[in-house]
Enzyme design. Structure first.
Site, PDB file in Angstrom:
ATOM      1  N   ARG A 107       1.554   0.751   4.649  1.00 36.21           N
ATOM      2  CA  ARG A 107       0.326   0.106   4.179  1.00 36.21           C
ATOM      3  C   ARG A 107       0.546  -1.085   3.231  1.00 36.21           C
ATOM      4  NH1 ARG A 107      -4.679   2.843   4.452  1.00 36.21           N
ATOM      5  NH2 ARG A 107      -4.886   3.554   6.552  1.00 36.21           N
TER       6      ARG A 107
HETATM    7  C1  LIG Z   1     -15.076   2.155   7.459  1.00 36.53           C
HETATM    8  C2  LIG Z   1     -13.663   1.674   7.180  1.00 36.53           C
HETATM    9  C3  LIG Z   1     -12.627   2.187   7.944  1.00 36.53           C
HETATM   10  C4  LIG Z   1     -11.317   1.745   7.708  1.00 36.53           C
HETATM   11  N1  LIG Z   1     -10.311   2.284   8.470  1.00 36.53           N
HETATM   12  C5  LIG Z   1      -9.037   1.899   8.232  1.00 36.53           C
HETATM   13  C6  LIG Z   1      -7.968   2.462   8.985  1.00 36.53           C
HETATM   14  O1  LIG Z   1      -8.147   3.308   9.842  1.00 36.53           O
HETATM   15  N2  LIG Z   1      -6.712   2.022   8.719  1.00 36.53           N
HETATM   16  C7  LIG Z   1      -6.454   1.073   7.786  1.00 36.53           C
HETATM   17  O2  LIG Z   1      -5.276   0.709   7.606  1.00 36.53           O
HETATM   18  N3  LIG Z   1      -7.458   0.509   7.054  1.00 36.53           N
HETATM   19  C8  LIG Z   1      -8.727   0.905   7.253  1.00 36.53           C
HETATM   20  N4  LIG Z   1      -9.749   0.371   6.515  1.00 36.53           N
HETATM   21  C9  LIG Z   1      -9.470  -0.676   5.521  1.00 36.53           C
HETATM   22  C10 LIG Z   1      -9.749  -2.112   6.056  1.00 36.53           C
HETATM   23  O3  LIG Z   1     -10.443  -2.093   7.249  1.00 36.53           O
HETATM   24  C11 LIG Z   1      -8.440  -2.875   6.259  1.00 36.53           C
HETATM   25  O4  LIG Z   1      -7.767  -2.976   5.037  1.00 36.53           O
HETATM   26  C12 LIG Z   1      -8.660  -4.271   6.859  1.00 36.53           C
HETATM   27  O5  LIG Z   1      -7.416  -4.820   7.222  1.00 36.53           O
HETATM   28  C13 LIG Z   1      -9.397  -5.226   5.925  1.00 36.53           C
HETATM   29  O6  LIG Z   1      -9.706  -6.392   6.663  1.00 36.53           O
HETATM   30  P1  LIG Z   1     -10.731  -7.467   6.101  1.00 36.53           P
HETATM   31  O7  LIG Z   1     -10.692  -8.672   6.983  1.00 36.53           O
HETATM   32  O8  LIG Z   1     -12.055  -6.863   5.902  1.00 36.53           O
HETATM   33  O9  LIG Z   1     -10.026  -7.835   4.726  1.00 36.53           O
HETATM   34  P2  LIG Z   1     -10.691  -8.182   3.338  1.00 36.53           P
HETATM   35  O10 LIG Z   1     -11.357  -6.968   2.810  1.00 36.53           O
HETATM   36  O11 LIG Z   1     -11.519  -9.404   3.443  1.00 36.53           O
HETATM   37  O12 LIG Z   1      -9.385  -8.505   2.483  1.00 36.53           O
HETATM   38  C14 LIG Z   1      -8.463  -7.464   2.195  1.00 36.53           C
HETATM   39  C15 LIG Z   1      -7.222  -8.102   1.553  1.00 36.53           C
HETATM   40  O13 LIG Z   1      -6.530  -8.893   2.526  1.00 36.53           O
HETATM   41  C16 LIG Z   1      -6.351 -10.219   2.009  1.00 36.53           C
HETATM   42  N5  LIG Z   1      -6.418 -11.154   3.139  1.00 36.53           N
HETATM   43  C17 LIG Z   1      -7.437 -11.293   4.025  1.00 36.53           C
HETATM   44  N6  LIG Z   1      -7.124 -12.237   4.929  1.00 36.53           N
HETATM   45  C18 LIG Z   1      -5.904 -12.730   4.590  1.00 36.53           C
HETATM   46  C19 LIG Z   1      -5.063 -13.751   5.109  1.00 36.53           C
HETATM   47  N7  LIG Z   1      -5.394 -14.461   6.196  1.00 36.53           N
HETATM   48  N8  LIG Z   1      -3.884 -14.010   4.481  1.00 36.53           N
HETATM   49  C20 LIG Z   1      -3.514 -13.293   3.390  1.00 36.53           C
HETATM   50  N9  LIG Z   1      -4.279 -12.317   2.828  1.00 36.53           N
HETATM   51  C21 LIG Z   1      -5.463 -12.032   3.438  1.00 36.53           C
HETATM   52  C22 LIG Z   1      -7.501 -10.415   1.036  1.00 36.53           C
HETATM   53  O14 LIG Z   1      -7.188 -11.438   0.110  1.00 36.53           O
HETATM   54  C23 LIG Z   1      -7.572  -9.042   0.396  1.00 36.53           C
HETATM   55  O15 LIG Z   1      -6.590  -8.903  -0.600  1.00 36.53           O
HETATM   56  C24 LIG Z   1     -11.060   0.782   6.710  1.00 36.53           C
HETATM   57  C25 LIG Z   1     -12.125   0.273   5.956  1.00 36.53           C
HETATM   58  C26 LIG Z   1     -13.415   0.719   6.176  1.00 36.53           C
HETATM   59  C27 LIG Z   1     -14.530   0.160   5.350  1.00 36.53           C
END
Ligand SMILES: Cc1cc2nc3c(=O)[nH]c(=O)nc-3n(C[C@H](O)[C@H](O)[C@H](O)COP(=O)(O)OP(=O)(O)OC[C@H]3O[C@@H](n4cnc5c(N)ncnc54)[C@H](O)[C@@H]3O)c2cc1C
Length: 301
Positions: free
Chosen positions: A179
């Site tokens: 992770r």
């Molecule tokens: C209902 C739910 C279910 C989930 N299930 C899982 C699961 O099964 N497995 C799992 O691993 N996670 C899970 N997650 C967590 C989440 O989905 C992941 O962490 C996902 O990758 C976040 O993506 P995002 O685009 O929304 O990122 P954001 O929330 O917008 O950003 C998260 C982080 O990534 C950074 N970031 C975003 N884009 C970039 C980029 N291009 N370059 C560098 N840094 C960047 C941001 O600065 C921030 O620090 C879940 C979350 C929810 C709400």
């Protein structure tokens, strides 16, 4: 330098005024729907504008963060004192396939990358279907599902440096661990996946099965929700929280889901402070009762 003086000195340059806004509320852009504003918020439409914004931020000593879909960010009430940049534009969210490789813009949705690869008869991403968010965030956080993370299929990424140059980083250099990656502060602009050729019909069936089983383990109400903790090595966060009797606990207008307590829900009236208090309470109780130090998945801004 005090805050007011710093921002007075780094007014938005005229050529960026149509893509950078001041004091933009982040609450509508994150899944939890709460938190303060970004001092500057940028929605560049192409790589040239991303470069200009990155260089402007670096020259003015402004911290810069990337916002994907906002499913893994908790914004404090005070907001973010720097530049937040969205890569959601078409130029940074496209998908293309060449041979066994899928190239994805970092701002594109992970689910779109999964569907596109499966449709083209390329396997390796389908177990990640249903994880909310963008390709860039999925790589930076090494997302996982069913015990398998995204790292094995990431061939290389392209990141933008503070001087606006683009550097390619190979899989080995990304520093994937459970992770996590060693990419602290890097802006991913593109990801190249190396996938496995397979039968599109069989892959699609597998995808559908995974999608159904994933949806059955989610709270019915998927709004204003986050998954704050990383599963420890020996037990899932869900089981751990259930075992210590914290399912459904509430802190003001924030609660853990009662049947899927690894999800935190922000109800009407919730605040970021309440989220932080709830998270601290869970970590403290889990540590006290089991000796396990629950690690945070949620990024606190
Ligand atoms: C209902 C739910 C279910 C989930 N299930 C899982 C699961 O099964 N497995 C799992 O691993 N996670 C899970 N997650 C967590 C989440 O989905 C992941 O962490 C996902 O990758 C976040 O993506 P995002 O685009 O929304 O990122 P954001 O929330 O917008 O950003 C998260 C982080 O990534 C950074 N970031 C975003 N884009 C970039 C980029 N291009 N370059 C560098 N840094 C960047 C941001 O600065 C921030 O620090 C879940 C979350 C929810 C709400």
């Amino acid at each position: 330098m005090n805050r007011a003086l710093r921002y007075y000195r780094c007014m938005i340059p005229e050529r960026l005024q149509h893509v950078v806004r001041s004091d933009e509320s982040l609450a509508p852009l994150v899944w939890l729907g709460i938190g303060g504003p970004a001092h500057f918020f940028a929605e560049p439409v192409d790589i040239e504008q991303i470069t200009e914004i990155t260089v402007w931020a670096a020259e003015n000593d402004l911290p810069l963060r990337i916002l994907g879909s906002g499913s893994n960010v908790l914004v404090r009430e005070s907001g973010f004192d720097g530049v937040v940049i969205s890569l959601a534009a078409a130029a940074t969210s496209g998908l293309s396939i060449e041979g066994d490789c899928l190239t994805a813009g970092a701002g594109g949705k992970l689910s779109h990358a999964v569907v596109k690869s499966v449709g083209a008869g390329l396997g390796g991403l389908e177990h990640l279907m249903g994880i909310p968010g963008t390709v860039g965030a999925a790589v930076v956080g090494n997302v996982s599902s069913g015990g398998r993370d995204i790292s094995p299929v990431v061939k290389a990424i392209r990141v933008m440096e503070a001087d606006g140059s683009i550097r390619e980083i190979s899989q080995e250099e990304i520093g994937f661990t459970y992770r996590k990656t060693s990419l602290t502060g890097a802006m991913i602009v593109e990801v190249v996946f190396q996938l496995e050729p397979g039968d599109p019909v069989a892959l699609t069936k597998r995808l559908q099965k995974l999608w159904i089983s994933r949806n059955s383990t989610r709270p019915a109400d998927m709004e204003r929700i986050a998954m704050p903790f990383i599963d420890p090595d020996t037990i899932s966060a869900l089981e751990l929280i259930q075992n210590v009797g914290l399912a459904g606990i509430r802190e003001g207008d924030v609660s853990l889901d009662s049947s899927q307590p690894h999800y935190m829900i922000a109800h009407q009236g919730a605040t970021s402070d309440q989220c932080l208090k709830l998270i601290d309470r869970v970590r403290e109780q889990v540590l006290l009762q089991t000796g396990i130090d629950l690690q945070l998945n949620l990024q606190i801004w």
